[in-house]
Write an enzyme that holds these catalytic residues in place. Structure first.
Site, mmCIF file in Angstrom:
data_model
loop_
_atom_site.group_PDB
_atom_site.id
_atom_site.type_symbol
_atom_site.label_atom_id
_atom_site.label_comp_id
_atom_site.label_asym_id
_atom_site.label_seq_id
_atom_site.Cartn_x
_atom_site.Cartn_y
_atom_site.Cartn_z
ATOM 1 N N GLU A 426 0.844 -1.194 0.000
ATOM 2 C CA GLU A 426 0.000 0.000 0.000
ATOM 3 C C GLU A 426 0.883 1.248 0.000
ATOM 4 O O GLU A 426 1.677 1.461 0.898
ATOM 5 C CB GLU A 426 -0.882 -0.016 1.259
ATOM 6 N N ASP A 499 -1.108 -1.054 5.707
ATOM 7 C CA ASP A 499 -0.960 -0.472 7.038
ATOM 8 C C ASP A 499 -1.898 -1.129 8.040
ATOM 9 O O ASP A 499 -2.953 -1.632 7.670
ATOM 10 C CB ASP A 499 -1.284 1.029 6.991
ATOM 11 N N ASP A 501 -4.071 -0.013 9.893
ATOM 12 C CA ASP A 501 -5.134 0.911 10.297
ATOM 13 C C ASP A 501 -6.383 0.636 9.452
ATOM 14 O O ASP A 501 -6.417 -0.308 8.669
ATOM 15 C CB ASP A 501 -4.671 2.376 10.152
ATOM 16 N N ASP A 503 -7.809 2.215 6.918
ATOM 17 C CA ASP A 503 -7.609 2.266 5.465
ATOM 18 C C ASP A 503 -6.886 1.029 4.968
ATOM 19 O O ASP A 503 -7.224 0.456 3.940
ATOM 20 C CB ASP A 503 -6.776 3.500 5.086
#
Ligand code: 0RA
Length: 654
Positions: A426, A499, A501, A503
């Site tokens: 990403e 990541d 998180d 997203d």
């Protein structure tokens, strides 16, 4: 006085040998000793109760996860026989519980499974349990026996009276912690299987209870597969009432339900003796063949095909089709990589004949439905034609066939796929660190910009126009969809690195959806992995530690604290900033981009030290449901799902 218990054990030499074989190589019997194997123990015990229900003697099953992580399975069947076996001089119950594959000997009339992971017998569960206790109600009495690591503690004993008409079997076991390092049961994993079993066996009620937190579910579906299909299509719009086919052909009980919906995906799930045949097989081929032929005939006979227009292919008849096929086969032959492909050729003709007859009948009786189905298939054929043109165009530009690798790909130097892996990363900045940190001999890096297209909502021609997706397809170099050939994949491992998180988890789900819908064999073959970057770095003077979750962080801090008395504790929840406590520095990584190339290599990419999660399809139906709910059109079910399953989604182990 002789020690009756020792004397008793002495008679069990042969039994011990069998049990030891299981204990030495548990994976040979239950697949693995991880979370999956642990949950298979429960499935194995439940399968025996299901067999009793299929034989017509039980209709209630209760599964309880107890506070101590033992599990109880109860049914109201006839109860395992307890009479003394004349040759062995032991209770039949004891033989069933301690001798490998003894269960089947007593009852030949049910559809038992041979091969695969199920059907190994409850004695395997017994061998892999610290203790197991079984209670049988029969003839107005309650019988009991207990075992330690498979060995009976005492002979079967009558411990109580019961009501004359009460019968059943109740088994409680505690998996051996020496064998199962991860010994916590997941309610959702077990409940998902119980729900599936209740759909597949419409007369049974299955209840599952979790004594650890009071959670419970009861499953009973009068409509059987009709309700299963409705559940699968909860977030899609069905185009007509569900087609339902049930009956027996050549001694093969067959049950099928299907409907067309407003999506573009084919979702056919097939089962043999309640086992999900991920790789399909003869029953599925029989269904597809009959579907194509019957619908084609119907369309032709009723003048629904326009002269000179497109021909309908098998694929066209399955676009937007959700269905479940369940057959019972007396002696199933399982083939394929994961032994989930039915090989019996007689099953193909049984299913084909039955579907041919009953579907034709259904269409005659429901002409409105027939017309809608054919119209849907014609639209599919048109879209297929458009996609073919788009693909030809792309091919001419060499975008899809791997001849022309994407510019952003940093390829590896070794070309043998066995030894190569690709990180799909990403963001460009993490991509940059990964490129610098990698071992370029065998690790390729493909950075992605932002979010990829949600393939759940797009037609094939749109999917093929998306740059990020084109890059993935050409980097992997094995085609797409119906043309996909996993054997051509340029890498043996495809590792998704996003990541830690919200997203990142969204992007990971988008990628998994893409692989699930269009390159599913990569998942079937275990080639898709999820990288596990650390969440925290903990630094004390020159020492550095990485923690992959909050627990690990706390453990490291505790260790550091007990080593050096000077560093008092003060671990902050959600320490998102650098937190310093007496020489201990905790930093939370916000994204992969924050790690320098060396750190990324050390924690997430070095095969010697990294952890990667292999993605597998434990239940294809469950995976489909998750993707459709998370990625499909309907908003309300998605919100509900996320609220209810926030934890589960984060650990998406499809
Ligand atoms: C063989 C024969 C009979 C019962 C069973 C097996 C049986 C096994 C299990 C395992 C879990 N629950 C079960 N319930 C029943 C009965 C034979 C007879 O009564 O004649």
């Amino acid at each position: 006085m002789a020690n009756s218990s020792n004397e008793y054990s002495a008679k069990n030499i042969n039994v011990l040998k069998g049990l030891e074989a299981v204990q030495k190589r548990p994976a040979m019997y239950i697949g693995d000793v991880g979370t999956r194997g642990l949950h298979h123990l429960v499935n194995e015990v439940v399968d025996n109760s299901i067999d009793e229900a299929l034989a017509g003697y039980a209709n209630n099953i209760l599964v309880t996860i107890n506070k101590d992580e033992s599990v109880t399975v109860e049914d109201n069947g006839r109860g395992i026989p307890v009479d003394i076996h004349p040759d062995e001089k032991k209770s039949a119950l004891e033989i069933v519980m301690t001798v490998l594959h003894a269960g089947g000997k007593f009852d030949k009339n049910t559809y038992k499974v041979s091969g695969g992971l199920h059907g190994v017998g409850v004695s395997v569960v017994n061998a892999l349990s610290e203790w197991l206790k079984v209670e049988v109600k029969r003839d107005g009495k309650v019988y009991f026996q207990e075992y330690h690591r498979g060995v009976p503690v005492k002979p079967v004993k009558e411990i109580d009276k019961s009501k004359k008409n009460e019968t059943g079997t109740k088994t409680t076991f505690l998996p051996d912690k020496e064998i199962f390092k991860q010994n916590k049961f997941k309610f959702d994993t077990l409940a998902e299987r119980m729900r599936e079993l209740a759909y597949l066996n419409k007369n049974i009620t299955i209840k599952i209870k979790d004594e650890r937190n009071g959670e419970e579910e009861t499953y009973h579906f009068k409509g059987g597969l009709i309700e299963f299909v409705k559940y699968l299509d909860e977030t899609r719009e069905p185009l007509h009432k569900t087609v339902y086919i049930e009956g027996e052909k050549d001694n093969t009980p067959i049950e099928i339900a299907f409907q067309y919906n407003n999506s573009y995906n084919e979702n056919i799930f097939s089962y043999v003796n309640n086992i999900n045949t991920h790789e399909g097989g003869t029953h599925l081929v029989g269904f597809k063949t009959a579907l194509t032929r019957t619908l084609n005939n119907y369309a032709y006979k009723n003048g629904l095909l326009k002269e000179g227009k497109i021909n309908l292919t098998g694929d066209d008849f399955r676009e937007g089709l959700t269905g479940v096929i369940s057959v019972k086969v007396a002696e199933p032959q399982f083939e394929g990589q994961t032994k989930t492909k039915l090989g019996n050729s007689e099953t193909k003709s049984a299913v084909e004949t039955m579907v041919g007859e009953k579907l034709a009948e259904f269409l005659e009786e429901n002409p409105g439905v027939g017309k809608k189905i054919i119209e849907k298939c014609l639209r599919a054929a048109e879209a297929r034609e458009a996609a073919r043109k788009a693909r030809d165009l792309a091919r001419r530009k060499n975008a899809l066939d791997g001849m022309n690798l994407p510019g952003k790909l940093a390829d590896c130097s070794i070309t043998d796929p066995e030894h190569c892996e690709i990180y799909i990363v990403e963001g460009d900045s993490a991509g940059g660190s990964a490129k610098q940190g990698r071992d370029r001999r065998f690790q390729a890096i493909l950075p992605l910009k932002g979010k990829i297209l949600n393939v759940e909502k797009a037609k094939l021609n749109k999917i093929l126009e998306n740059n990020e997706i084109k890059a993935i397809i050409s980097a992997i170099g094995a085609g797409l969809g119906a043309d996909f050939d996993a054997a051509k994949a340029r890498y043996g491992k495809i590792i998704l690195m996003t990541d830690a998180d919200v997203d990142g988890s969204h992007i990971r789900t988008l990628l998994l959806t893409f692989f699930y819908r269009h390159m599913q064999d990569l998942i079937n073959e275990g080639k898709i992995y999820i990288a596990q970057p650390p969440l925290y770095k903990i630094k004390k003077s020159k020492q550095e530690f990485y923690a992959f979750d909050d627990n690990e962080r706390d453990e490291i801090l505790k260790r550091l604290k007990s080593n050096g008395k000077e560093s008092e504790e003060e671990t902050e929840e959600n320490a998102s900033e650098e937190t310093s406590t007496k020489g201990v520095l905790i930093s939370r990584y916000k994204g992969l981009g924050e790690m320098n190339p060396e750190q990324l290599w050390e924690t997430t990419m070095n095969p010697e030290t990294r952890t990667v999660l292999q993605v597998n399809l434990e239940s294809a139906a469950a995976a489909d449901k998750i993707f459709e709910t998370l990625m499909g059109d309907a908003v309300e079910p998605r919100r509900e799902f996320i609220e209810k399953n926030a934890k589960y989604v984060r650990n998406l182990d499809i």
